[in-house]
Design a protein around this motif. Sequence first.
Motif, PDB file in Angstrom:
ATOM      1  N   ASP A   1       5.147   6.248  -4.289  1.00 28.28           N
ATOM      2  CA  ASP A   1       3.891   6.169  -3.547  1.00 28.28           C
ATOM      3  C   ASP A   1       2.823   7.010  -4.232  1.00 28.28           C
ATOM      4  O   ASP A   1       2.820   8.244  -4.148  1.00 28.28           O
ATOM      5  N   LEU A   2       1.884   6.337  -4.910  1.00 31.99           N
ATOM      6  CA  LEU A   2       0.840   7.004  -5.681  1.00 31.99           C
ATOM      7  C   LEU A   2      -0.477   7.095  -4.924  1.00 31.99           C
ATOM      8  O   LEU A   2      -1.482   7.523  -5.486  1.00 31.99           O
ATOM      9  N   GLY A   3      -0.473   6.684  -3.659  1.00 37.45           N
ATOM     10  CA  GLY A   3      -1.723   6.582  -2.900  1.00 37.45           C
ATOM     11  C   GLY A   3      -2.124   5.127  -2.775  1.00 37.45           C
ATOM     12  O   GLY A   3      -1.819   4.306  -3.655  1.00 37.45           O
ATOM     13  N   CYS A   4      -2.816   4.774  -1.706  1.00 35.75           N
ATOM     14  CA  CYS A   4      -3.100   3.363  -1.390  1.00 35.75           C
ATOM     15  C   CYS A   4      -3.762   2.617  -2.536  1.00 35.75           C
ATOM     16  O   CYS A   4      -3.339   1.521  -2.900  1.00 35.75           O
ATOM     17  N   LEU A   5      -4.806   3.201  -3.119  1.00 38.03           N
ATOM     18  CA  LEU A   5      -5.552   2.491  -4.160  1.00 38.03           C
ATOM     19  C   LEU A   5      -4.709   2.287  -5.404  1.00 38.03           C
ATOM     20  O   LEU A   5      -4.645   1.176  -5.946  1.00 38.03           O
ATOM     21  N   ARG A   6      -4.030   3.327  -5.869  1.00 40.75           N
ATOM     22  CA  ARG A   6      -3.200   3.188  -7.066  1.00 40.75           C
ATOM     23  C   ARG A   6      -2.009   2.266  -6.814  1.00 40.75           C
ATOM     24  O   ARG A   6      -1.617   1.508  -7.703  1.00 40.75           O
ATOM     25  N   ASN A   7      -1.465   2.337  -5.606  1.00 41.12           N
ATOM     26  CA  ASN A   7      -0.371   1.423  -5.266  1.00 41.12           C
ATOM     27  C   ASN A   7      -0.835  -0.026  -5.343  1.00 41.12           C
ATOM     28  O   ASN A   7      -0.119  -0.897  -5.841  1.00 41.12           O
ATOM     29  N   PHE A   8      -2.039  -0.269  -4.829  1.00 39.38           N
ATOM     30  CA  PHE A   8      -2.599  -1.620  -4.857  1.00 39.38           C
ATOM     31  C   PHE A   8      -2.824  -2.094  -6.293  1.00 39.38           C
ATOM     32  O   PHE A   8      -2.464  -3.221  -6.657  1.00 39.38           O
ATOM     33  N   THR A   9      -3.398  -1.236  -7.119  1.00 35.17           N
ATOM     34  CA  THR A   9      -3.701  -1.641  -8.499  1.00 35.17           C
ATOM     35  C   THR A   9      -2.449  -1.765  -9.359  1.00 35.17           C
ATOM     36  O   THR A   9      -2.482  -2.422 -10.409  1.00 35.17           O
ATOM     37  N   GLU A  10      -1.340  -1.135  -8.950  1.00 34.50           N
ATOM     38  CA  GLU A  10      -0.095  -1.320  -9.681  1.00 34.50           C
ATOM     39  C   GLU A  10       0.325  -2.788  -9.666  1.00 34.50           C
ATOM     40  O   GLU A  10       0.917  -3.285 -10.617  1.00 34.50           O
ATOM     41  N   VAL A  11       0.001  -3.492  -8.576  1.00 37.86           N
ATOM     42  CA  VAL A  11       0.385  -4.896  -8.426  1.00 37.86           C
ATOM     43  C   VAL A  11      -0.775  -5.827  -8.761  1.00 37.86           C
ATOM     44  O   VAL A  11      -0.595  -6.855  -9.419  1.00 37.86           O
TER      45      VAL A  11
ATOM     46  N   PHE B   1       0.810  -1.216   0.000  1.00 39.26           N
ATOM     47  CA  PHE B   1       0.000   0.000   0.000  1.00 39.26           C
ATOM     48  C   PHE B   1       0.847   1.273   0.000  1.00 39.26           C
ATOM     49  O   PHE B   1       0.319   2.362  -0.200  1.00 39.26           O
ATOM     50  N   ARG B   2       2.158   1.134   0.210  1.00 38.60           N
ATOM     51  CA  ARG B   2       3.066   2.273   0.091  1.00 38.60           C
ATOM     52  C   ARG B   2       3.913   2.188  -1.176  1.00 38.60           C
ATOM     53  O   ARG B   2       4.767   3.049  -1.400  1.00 38.60           O
ATOM     54  N   ASN B   3       3.683   1.142  -1.961  1.00 42.33           N
ATOM     55  CA  ASN B   3       4.419   0.920  -3.213  1.00 42.33           C
ATOM     56  C   ASN B   3       5.922   0.867  -2.972  1.00 42.33           C
ATOM     57  O   ASN B   3       6.712   1.538  -3.656  1.00 42.33           O
ATOM     58  N   LYS B   4       6.309   0.055  -1.993  1.00 41.14           N
ATOM     59  CA  LYS B   4       7.715  -0.160  -1.702  1.00 41.14           C
ATOM     60  C   LYS B   4       8.016  -1.646  -1.741  1.00 41.14           C
ATOM     61  O   LYS B   4       7.148  -2.474  -1.508  1.00 41.14           O
ATOM     62  N   THR B   5       9.272  -1.963  -2.027  1.00 42.74           N
ATOM     63  CA  THR B   5       9.731  -3.337  -1.905  1.00 42.74           C
ATOM     64  C   THR B   5      10.502  -3.470  -0.590  1.00 42.74           C
ATOM     65  O   THR B   5      10.831  -2.469   0.052  1.00 42.74           O
ATOM     66  N   THR B   6      10.779  -4.704  -0.208  1.00 46.45           N
ATOM     67  CA  THR B   6      11.550  -4.928   1.018  1.00 46.45           C
ATOM     68  C   THR B   6      12.918  -4.282   0.923  1.00 46.45           C
ATOM     69  O   THR B   6      13.400  -3.663   1.880  1.00 46.45           O
ATOM     70  N   LEU B   7      13.563  -4.398  -0.234  1.00 43.81           N
ATOM     71  CA  LEU B   7      14.890  -3.797  -0.415  1.00 43.81           C
ATOM     72  C   LEU B   7      14.823  -2.279  -0.326  1.00 43.81           C
ATOM     73  O   LEU B   7      15.720  -1.641   0.231  1.00 43.81           O
ATOM     74  N   GLU B   8      13.766  -1.690  -0.859  1.00 46.27           N
ATOM     75  CA  GLU B   8      13.611  -0.237  -0.778  1.00 46.27           C
ATOM     76  C   GLU B   8      13.311   0.210   0.650  1.00 46.27           C
ATOM     77  O   GLU B   8      13.639   1.327   1.037  1.00 46.27           O
TER      78      GLU B   8
END
Length: 284
Positions: free
Chosen positions: A247-257, A223-230
Motif C-alpha cells: 500500500d503506497l497510498g491511494c494515488l500511487r496505488n492507482f497509478t501502479e495499475v 486503491f489499497r494495492n491489494k488483489t482478491t487473493l491477498e
Amino acid sequence: MTFKCHYYLPPFVVILIQTLAFYAYIIGFCVYILNDVLISCLYILIFNSLFIMFTWSFLSAACTSVALVPTEYVLTDEELYRYERENEVNKDLLLQNILIRRNLVAYERTCNGYIRYCKVCNQIKPDRAHHCSTCGLCVLKMDHHCGWINNCVGFTNQKNFVLMLFYSTGFCIYFIGTTMDCFLLYLNTQDRKYIPVVLGFLTATFLGMITSIFGLFHFSLLFRNKTTLERLQAKTFTGTGEHPNYDLGCLRNFTEVFGTNCILWPCPIFSGKGDGVMFPVVEA
C-alpha cells in the motif's frame, strides 16, 4: 490445454445480453417510443459510447493473455531431479541457492516460512504470483479467475477488468435512468410496445446492482494495492512473519495499475507500471 465448451458459456451469455440490450434500447426505445428526433439521437450517441467502451473493456479483459512467470524461475531438469529427492528443509535451501545464483528476488513465503514453489509448473513463484487450477498455469499478480471472461485477472488485464465493471455499471445506470418513464407507463397502461424496454430495464437493474457491488469491491482493492487473493489469504514476508505492505497510498496505488498518463486511464489498454515480478513496498 483442453478445449472445454462450458467455459465459454458465461462470456457468450454476456454478449447475448449486450445484444438484446442494444436492440431494446436502440430499436424498442429510441426508434419506436421516443418522438423527439434530437433527443433520440443524443440518447443513441451516449448509449453507443457506453456500449462501445464496455464491449472494448470486456473483450480486452477476456482476450488479453495473462502474464506468465519468467523462465528464469523455472527449475532445470537437474534441479528438479534434486528437488524431488530432498526433504522440506533441504528443498527450501535448494530454492534459496537457485534464487541467489540466478540473482532473482522472491520475498513472499509460505505460512511455514518456505519459498513459494509451484509443484505443477515446477517453478518458483515470484511475489504475488499464483497458480490457477482452471488455466493450469501460474499467473503474475493474480487477482482471481473470472468465469464471465473465461480468463484470469492479473498483471496484464487488471485495469481492463476494473474498467469493464466501471463501464458496465455506468451502462446499466444510464439504461435505467433514461427508460424509467417507460417502465412506469407500462405499469399503468400494460401497453405491449413497452415490453422490450421493460425487460431491458429489469435486466439492467439486476445487473447494475451486481456490477456496482463488484466494482466498489475491486476499486477498494485497487486503491489499497491489494488483489482478491491477498484480501482473502494472508501471506508472510521473508522471515518476518509480516504481510508484505504494497500500500503506497491511494494515488500511487492507482497509478501502479493505470499508469501516469491520464489520457490512457479511460482506455482498456495496458498502461501500468512494472514487470509483474518486482513490486515496490512500504519499508517497515
